[in-house]
Design a protein around this motif. Sequence first.
Motif, short mmCIF file in Angstrom:
data_model
loop_
_atom_site.label_atom_id
_atom_site.label_comp_id
_atom_site.label_asym_id
_atom_site.label_seq_id
_atom_site.Cartn_x
_atom_site.Cartn_y
_atom_site.Cartn_z
N LEU A 42 6.93 -33.37 55.30
CA LEU A 42 6.28 -32.07 55.48
C LEU A 42 7.21 -30.87 55.34
O LEU A 42 6.86 -29.89 54.66
CB LEU A 42 5.57 -32.02 56.85
CG LEU A 42 4.21 -32.71 56.90
CD1 LEU A 42 3.66 -32.73 58.32
CD2 LEU A 42 3.22 -32.02 55.97
N PRO A 43 8.43 -30.85 55.91
CA PRO A 43 9.30 -29.68 55.72
C PRO A 43 9.98 -29.66 54.36
O PRO A 43 10.48 -28.61 53.94
CB PRO A 43 10.33 -29.82 56.84
CG PRO A 43 10.38 -31.27 57.14
CD PRO A 43 9.00 -31.79 56.91
N MET A 44 10.00 -30.80 53.66
CA MET A 44 10.72 -30.88 52.39
C MET A 44 10.00 -30.14 51.26
O MET A 44 10.63 -29.54 50.39
CB MET A 44 10.94 -32.34 52.00
CG MET A 44 11.88 -33.12 52.90
SD MET A 44 13.60 -32.54 52.84
CE MET A 44 13.72 -31.69 54.41
N LEU A 45 8.66 -30.21 51.25
CA LEU A 45 7.92 -29.59 50.15
C LEU A 45 8.07 -28.06 50.12
O LEU A 45 8.33 -27.50 49.04
CB LEU A 45 6.44 -29.99 50.23
CG LEU A 45 6.13 -31.43 49.83
CD1 LEU A 45 4.68 -31.76 50.10
CD2 LEU A 45 6.46 -31.65 48.36
N PRO A 46 7.93 -27.34 51.25
CA PRO A 46 8.17 -25.89 51.19
C PRO A 46 9.59 -25.54 50.77
O PRO A 46 9.80 -24.58 50.02
CB PRO A 46 7.89 -25.42 52.62
CG PRO A 46 7.03 -26.47 53.22
CD PRO A 46 7.46 -27.75 52.59
N LEU A 47 10.58 -26.34 51.24
CA LEU A 47 11.97 -26.08 50.84
C LEU A 47 12.13 -26.24 49.33
O LEU A 47 12.79 -25.41 48.67
CB LEU A 47 12.89 -27.04 51.58
CG LEU A 47 14.39 -26.90 51.29
CD1 LEU A 47 14.88 -25.50 51.65
CD2 LEU A 47 15.18 -27.96 52.07
N ALA A 48 11.53 -27.28 48.75
CA ALA A 48 11.60 -27.48 47.29
C ALA A 48 10.92 -26.33 46.56
O ALA A 48 11.42 -25.85 45.53
CB ALA A 48 10.94 -28.80 46.91
N GLY A 49 9.79 -25.85 47.09
CA GLY A 49 9.08 -24.74 46.45
C GLY A 49 9.91 -23.47 46.42
O GLY A 49 10.02 -22.79 45.38
N PHE A 50 10.54 -23.13 47.53
CA PHE A 50 11.36 -21.92 47.58
C PHE A 50 12.58 -22.04 46.66
O PHE A 50 13.00 -21.07 46.03
CB PHE A 50 11.79 -21.64 49.02
CG PHE A 50 10.67 -21.20 49.91
CD1 PHE A 50 9.76 -20.23 49.51
CD2 PHE A 50 10.48 -21.80 51.16
CE1 PHE A 50 8.71 -19.84 50.33
CE2 PHE A 50 9.44 -21.41 51.98
CZ PHE A 50 8.54 -20.43 51.57
N ALA A 51 13.16 -23.24 46.59
CA ALA A 51 14.31 -23.44 45.71
C ALA A 51 13.91 -23.31 44.23
O ALA A 51 14.70 -22.81 43.41
CB ALA A 51 14.94 -24.80 45.97
N LEU A 52 12.70 -23.74 43.88
CA LEU A 52 12.22 -23.57 42.51
C LEU A 52 12.05 -22.09 42.16
O LEU A 52 12.37 -21.66 41.04
CB LEU A 52 10.91 -24.32 42.32
CG LEU A 52 11.04 -25.82 42.10
CD1 LEU A 52 9.72 -26.54 42.34
CD2 LEU A 52 11.53 -26.10 40.67
N VAL A 53 11.58 -21.31 43.11
CA VAL A 53 11.52 -19.86 42.88
C VAL A 53 12.92 -19.32 42.65
O VAL A 53 13.14 -18.47 41.77
CB VAL A 53 10.86 -19.16 44.09
CG1 VAL A 53 10.97 -17.64 43.95
CG2 VAL A 53 9.39 -19.56 44.20
N GLY A 54 13.89 -19.82 43.43
CA GLY A 54 15.27 -19.40 43.23
C GLY A 54 15.78 -19.70 41.83
O GLY A 54 16.53 -18.90 41.25
N GLN A 55 15.37 -20.84 41.27
CA GLN A 55 15.76 -21.15 39.89
C GLN A 55 15.14 -20.15 38.91
O GLN A 55 15.79 -19.72 37.95
CB GLN A 55 15.33 -22.57 39.53
CG GLN A 55 16.10 -23.66 40.25
CD GLN A 55 15.72 -25.04 39.76
OE1 GLN A 55 15.96 -25.39 38.59
NE2 GLN A 55 15.11 -25.83 40.62
N GLY A 56 13.89 -19.83 39.15
CA GLY A 56 13.19 -18.92 38.24
C GLY A 56 13.76 -17.52 38.21
O GLY A 56 13.65 -16.82 37.20
N ILE A 57 14.36 -17.07 39.34
CA ILE A 57 14.91 -15.71 39.39
C ILE A 57 16.43 -15.70 39.25
O ILE A 57 17.07 -14.67 39.46
CB ILE A 57 14.53 -15.01 40.72
CG1 ILE A 57 15.11 -15.76 41.91
CG2 ILE A 57 13.01 -14.89 40.84
CD1 ILE A 57 14.89 -15.05 43.24
N SER A 58 17.01 -16.84 38.87
CA SER A 58 18.47 -16.93 38.75
C SER A 58 18.99 -15.93 37.73
O SER A 58 18.40 -15.73 36.66
CB SER A 58 18.89 -18.34 38.34
OG SER A 58 18.61 -19.26 39.36
#
Length: 397
Positions: A286-302
């Motif tokens: 349960l806590p892993m999915l939101p963390l993965a989602g936020f990190a993907l946003v971080g990749q998109g705005i790198s």
Amino acid sequence: MSEVNWKKNLWFLWLSQLLGLAGFAGIMPFIPLFIHQKFGLDGRELGDWVSAFNFFGMASFCLSNPFWGMLSDRYGRKVMLLRSSFCNAVCFPLFVVMPNCAMLVLMRFIASAFSGTTAAAQTLIATSVPDEKQGFALGLLSSAIWSGTMLGYLFGTVVVSHFDYLGGFLLCGTLYALSGFIVLFFVRENFVPVVSVRQKPLRERLRFFSGAVLLLLTFFALLGFARRFDEPYLSLMVRELAAGRSEDFVVRWTGYISAAAAAGGILSGVVIGKLCDRFPPYFVALPMLPLAGFALVGQGISNSTAMLGAARFVTYFAAGGLEPAFLKLLAGATPPEQRGTAFGLSMSARMFGILSAAGVSGFVLHYLGLSAVYFTAAALMLALLPLILSVQKHVAR
């Protein structure tokens, strides 16, 4: 199978998967760059052929994997590992001699039809390791996959930089061959086919699967869709961030960032695998999915390769252990004599998700741009949360 034997088998399977995945990862991240150099493509046309390469590879794998899963229930899991390892050892070096993009995609389709070392290894573990150790065993196998992926990225970066793409394809074939020989000489399987399972067609066998199993198969499909949505385009993102730099710089940083992501997957497989032997897998996820989602946003705005690498590490740490966690649930909900079929179906479900992702992500890339691919992947990760809660309710019943 005795305790000594299952531990011995586990470690040799770990080593074989490490080598096989190292071979695969030694060349696959560089396929967009290979197509660009060999066929002179760029821009949208390059993106379209990269999408086709991934789409038809996943389509072939998705269609063939239930067939291999049923054969593994009939003839054993070890022979499936040998089939996949040695076929890949032959097919991948042939990629470099393909005369055009269409033939390259066709060869990818053929190679993928005979692939599937991971599914066979997971099934062998699920049928030979004691139930109370399966979270650890599947997590350890996941760490082998990510360790091999990381080594492959690093070795592939060095080999491609010094010996061009021919060296990368030969490295891939050689490591797959070594993986196959380890299985051939060191992995043992006490396999006894079950007559009642052999005689039933797939449609009959599916009737014995519970609603929880079918829901888990749906989860694997959507997880594959979300996790692999952005994967084929990493080197294109590196090229965009490294505008004006040499092709060698792009190759090296693609390898470095891919290795950092694999390191996150290694850590995830070990940590989440151990936690799943102590806590329910959906509680850990349960806590892993939101963390993965936020990190993907971080990749998109790198705005730099370093930021892209850090965000990708977090993404793979958060998402890398989800598959072994839910495979443990699947093994517990399936009779041992049908686990080959169930694990084959789970891999096909995952590949169906990846196949769909290859088509949809190509559409997003073509019309909305590269950053939109990462934002869409983040939204998909967050959308899995309600499904995990539904899985929890069905398993509790």
